[in-house]
Design an enzyme around this catalytic site. Sequence first.
Site, short mmCIF file in Angstrom:
data_model
loop_
_atom_site.label_atom_id
_atom_site.label_comp_id
_atom_site.label_asym_id
_atom_site.label_seq_id
_atom_site.Cartn_x
_atom_site.Cartn_y
_atom_site.Cartn_z
N HIS A 205 6.46 9.81 6.20
CA HIS A 205 5.44 10.32 5.49
C HIS A 205 4.66 9.52 4.10
O HIS A 205 5.66 9.01 2.97
CB HIS A 205 5.43 11.54 4.06
N TYR A 208 -1.94 7.02 0.26
CA TYR A 208 -2.41 6.51 -1.07
C TYR A 208 -3.89 6.82 -1.43
O TYR A 208 -5.02 7.27 -0.52
CB TYR A 208 -2.37 5.16 -0.75
N ARG A 209 -4.35 6.74 -2.33
CA ARG A 209 -5.13 7.43 -2.55
C ARG A 209 -6.20 7.20 -4.13
O ARG A 209 -5.49 6.11 -5.00
CB ARG A 209 -5.79 8.96 -2.26
N GLY A 362 -10.43 24.98 3.62
CA GLY A 362 -10.50 23.83 3.87
C GLY A 362 -10.02 23.60 6.15
O GLY A 362 -9.52 24.70 6.23
N GLU A 365 -7.02 21.79 11.35
CA GLU A 365 -6.56 20.78 11.85
C GLU A 365 -5.85 20.00 10.95
O GLU A 365 -4.70 19.48 10.94
CB GLU A 365 -7.00 21.19 13.26
#
Length: 403
Positions: A205, A208-209, A362, A365
């Site tokens: 996993h 980055y944001r 939200g 999927e």
Amino acid sequence: MSSTPIFSPSSPSPSPLAPFSFSQKPSLPLDHNHFASHSSNFYKNKSLLFRKNLRTASFPIMAVSIEKETPIAERPDSFLTAYDKATGGISSGSSSVRPRFEKMIRDAQDSVCDAIEKADGGGKFKEDVWSRPGGGGGISRVLQDGAVWEKAGVNVSVVYGVMPPDAYRAAKAAAAHQKPGDIPFFAAGISSVLHPKNPFAPTLHFNYRYFETDAPKDAPGAPRQWWFGGGTDLTPSYIFEEDVKHFHSEQKKACDKFDPSFYPRFKKWCDDYFYIKHRGERRGLGGIFFDDLNDYDQEMLLAFATECANSVIPAYIPIIERRKDTPFTEQHKAWQQLRRGRYVEFNLVYDRGTTFGLKTGGRIESILVSLPLTARWEYDHKPEEGSEEWKLLDACMNPREWI
């Protein structure tokens, strides 16, 4: 952002970001993975960031209610408006961060997807491109039931607009009588979860944001803020020392280029974040994780996030190449399925991005893309002490220093 294959404490959890929207409650635009940490800030008295001059920009800014993403046929060159592309859409000091961060995450999405397809040898990513009426959009890519990967999701999102007062009060835990007005925001990120079929090949996993928030001039205590977050973590079902050491060495190499304190600090943060409290164990064997990072130069942190994203392929693909064709038994597969069950438990119970997305309507999927196709829950299962399964469980309960 556990989670989606992107996704989790991160959340490393990854999935195509769901569109960012707000009504009475804020609904993150991201997939769970992508913005696992972001949602945490709503409940940790953290604020998002936004440019001070957004409200005076040449295009109208409006708060939006719950909105569904709009599918579009082709990927745009950029999800930023012409104004954003020309100026960065923010005030002095960070005029180039938005377009440069978008380019970084889209380049990373392309390179990771290319590497995954090459290693899989046959599977191809399905791509969904969407736009958000309030501003921005995203690209969701999922490879499912390939030769090597059971499910692989790699998603990017670039969204912006304003959050209404109710959402701001939730974010800041402000008193009900405070009415700060609409708060401009910007959020962009890449989020991914990769679940291989072979039980000797580990799940990965990463996400980055980058976030910004601003506030009107008359809003007390709400200045413009910005921060970076993210991480990369490994979740194997069986321990191969050389694999785990290689993975952690690549994380340390990326960190050491910027600050020698980063790896030990972010390694511990990762161990603490991906903790399944009701089991007393970690989801996997860690990696790095950080959040709310804004106490360094912005250019340095942009370069650091870029280095971390670029380290995903050299950290992970060599392990997959070594393990993807390893013979295994039904017993090995059953143990992998039990560990996948732990992955699901963390993402649905503790991952902040997943739980926030589910509670606020939200895109389902995107939120659940981090989950594996298959998992198993066996009543009161206890591996035999000293077995390879026991060694993995022991390492999840007692985090080790791998390098």
